[in-house]
Enzyme design. Sequence first.
Site, short mmCIF file in Angstrom:
data_model
loop_
_atom_site.label_atom_id
_atom_site.label_comp_id
_atom_site.label_asym_id
_atom_site.label_seq_id
_atom_site.Cartn_x
_atom_site.Cartn_y
_atom_site.Cartn_z
N ILE A 155 16.55 -5.79 -5.91
CA ILE A 155 15.91 -4.69 -6.64
C ILE A 155 15.77 -3.47 -5.73
O ILE A 155 16.07 -2.34 -6.12
CB ILE A 155 14.54 -5.14 -7.20
CG1 ILE A 155 14.74 -6.28 -8.21
CG2 ILE A 155 13.80 -3.96 -7.83
CD1 ILE A 155 13.48 -7.00 -8.63
N ASP A 174 11.86 -4.01 5.97
CA ASP A 174 12.15 -5.39 5.54
C ASP A 174 12.20 -6.23 6.81
O ASP A 174 12.88 -5.84 7.78
CB ASP A 174 13.50 -5.44 4.80
CG ASP A 174 13.71 -6.75 4.05
OD1 ASP A 174 13.54 -7.81 4.67
OD2 ASP A 174 14.04 -6.70 2.85
N CYS A 202 9.15 -6.38 -2.52
CA CYS A 202 9.22 -7.62 -1.76
C CYS A 202 8.46 -8.73 -2.50
O CYS A 202 7.62 -8.44 -3.35
CB CYS A 202 8.61 -7.41 -0.37
SG CYS A 202 6.93 -6.80 -0.43
N PRO A 203 8.75 -9.98 -2.17
CA PRO A 203 7.98 -11.06 -2.81
C PRO A 203 6.56 -11.10 -2.24
O PRO A 203 6.31 -10.57 -1.16
CB PRO A 203 8.75 -12.32 -2.43
CG PRO A 203 9.52 -11.96 -1.20
CD PRO A 203 9.77 -10.48 -1.25
N ASN A 208 2.04 -11.10 3.46
CA ASN A 208 1.90 -9.72 2.96
C ASN A 208 0.86 -9.57 1.85
O ASN A 208 0.84 -8.56 1.16
CB ASN A 208 3.26 -9.13 2.56
CG ASN A 208 3.89 -9.87 1.38
OD1 ASN A 208 3.22 -10.60 0.67
ND2 ASN A 208 5.18 -9.66 1.19
N THR A 229 6.09 -2.64 -8.52
CA THR A 229 6.66 -3.41 -9.63
C THR A 229 6.97 -4.82 -9.15
O THR A 229 7.78 -5.52 -9.77
CB THR A 229 7.95 -2.74 -10.18
OG1 THR A 229 8.85 -2.52 -9.08
CG2 THR A 229 7.67 -1.43 -10.87
N SER A 230 6.31 -5.24 -8.04
CA SER A 230 6.62 -6.57 -7.50
C SER A 230 5.57 -7.61 -7.87
O SER A 230 5.74 -8.34 -8.84
CB SER A 230 6.81 -6.48 -5.99
OG SER A 230 8.10 -5.97 -5.72
N ARG A 231 4.49 -7.67 -7.12
CA ARG A 231 3.40 -8.60 -7.45
C ARG A 231 2.08 -7.91 -7.14
O ARG A 231 1.93 -7.23 -6.11
CB ARG A 231 3.52 -9.90 -6.64
CG ARG A 231 4.60 -10.86 -7.13
CD ARG A 231 4.31 -11.43 -8.51
NE ARG A 231 5.34 -12.33 -9.00
CZ ARG A 231 6.38 -11.96 -9.77
NH1 ARG A 231 6.54 -10.71 -10.12
NH2 ARG A 231 7.25 -12.87 -10.19
N ASP A 255 3.17 -1.86 -12.32
CA ASP A 255 3.61 -2.76 -13.39
C ASP A 255 2.95 -4.12 -13.24
O ASP A 255 3.12 -5.00 -14.08
CB ASP A 255 5.14 -2.91 -13.34
CG ASP A 255 5.68 -3.72 -14.52
OD1 ASP A 255 5.33 -3.39 -15.67
OD2 ASP A 255 6.44 -4.69 -14.30
N GLU A 260 -3.95 -9.81 -13.10
CA GLU A 260 -3.30 -9.60 -14.40
C GLU A 260 -3.29 -10.82 -15.31
O GLU A 260 -3.22 -10.70 -16.53
CB GLU A 260 -1.86 -9.10 -14.20
CG GLU A 260 -0.92 -10.15 -13.63
CD GLU A 260 0.51 -9.63 -13.44
OE1 GLU A 260 0.68 -8.56 -12.85
OE2 GLU A 260 1.44 -10.31 -13.89
N HIS A 292 3.35 -5.67 -16.74
CA HIS A 292 4.41 -6.53 -16.18
C HIS A 292 5.62 -6.56 -17.12
O HIS A 292 6.07 -7.62 -17.54
CB HIS A 292 3.88 -7.95 -15.93
CG HIS A 292 4.61 -8.66 -14.82
ND1 HIS A 292 3.99 -9.45 -13.89
CD2 HIS A 292 5.93 -8.70 -14.49
CE1 HIS A 292 4.88 -9.94 -13.05
NE2 HIS A 292 6.07 -9.50 -13.40
#
Length: 326
Positions: A155, A174, A202-203, A208, A229-231, A255, A260, A292
């Site tokens: 992504i 990264d 990133c995940p 993190n 828009t990840s987590r 997102d 959530e 999401h």
Amino acid sequence: MKKIAFFDAKPYDKIYFEKHKEFYSMDIKYIEYKLNSDTAYLAKGCDGVCAFVNDDIDEDTIHALKNLNINIVALRCAGFNNVDLKAAKDNVRIVRVPRYSPYAIAEHTMALLLTLVRKIHRSYNRTRDYNFSLYRLIGFDLKGKTIGIVGTGQIGKVFINICKGFGMNIIAYDPYPDKSLDVTYADFDTICKECDIISLHCPLTKENFHLIDKRNLPKMKDGVIILNTSRGALIDGEDLLNALRERKVGGAGLDVYEEETDFFYEDYSYKIINDQVLSGLISMPNVIITSHQAFLTHEALESIALTTLSNLKDFFDGKELINEVK
Ligand code: NAD
């Protein structure tokens, strides 16, 4: 025919899974509840489980599934931070959809950014009320601005290309840089200090968790725009809200949100939300929250259904699980 308990089922899921299930010899029991240790019993009589981002696949859920002789959980998403992998080991195999449409998420990220910086959400509301004033709608050009991309996987890479198309300067962070990528890498501190916009791709990992919080926010440029828009748990929501109130952060496009699970994908328009941070963020004029939904394109849903059904079939056929999470 193998029977699959499909948790947190929504009408749009059914369209794509119903279309392809017969080809993969699957029968699907759609369950509206989220999967957790209390609802796992609903999978009784099924051969496998299909789960989504806000299902809670913890140790208790895994043991409840194991007691029902269920040995496979097919995640119809890429992220697997909601799975206790230690508990799953030797009990239940976990498969996922590592790639469906990185374009869907990257394009949604740009949609959030453009909406924020050009105040489209505010002008949309105004013109619906026949208010054609431009007062306080001044935005800024993206060209020449510096964006920090955190995570340069599938992504992140697509989003970098989109940003290049806008003439933006890009700095990436990264822990596993991709040397083939035409981009300048830097550490996260440099991203904080030098970027006008920071976007997370990133995940979520133990390392993190709350990557953006009150320790890092003061290092950032005044007026920085933050995109996630990840987590959700990559950002401490309360710290972000405080930074928005102090005008340190100039805008946020989210997102995902740490808490959530209780709200996203459900209609709360007739209820009182008991989450001060979420309602605080929603009340800000410079925050855009989507539920999401970055993955929600025809192309992504089609690809998710095909890969999930193929993952399940491979398991039942005793084949190698190429998309297994270990
Ligand atoms: P990917 O595995 O292709 O890339 C992830 C990248 O992040 C890798 O390059 C990895 O090295 C890097 N990374 C790992 N830990 C990091 C850290 N601490 N800091 C910075 N980078 C780190 O994954 P992807 O397909 O690009 O997806 C990225 C994330 O997007 C997923 O993990 C998921 O959380 C999220 N996602 C969201 C949606 C949505 O609908 N909003 C949909 C799909 C994926």
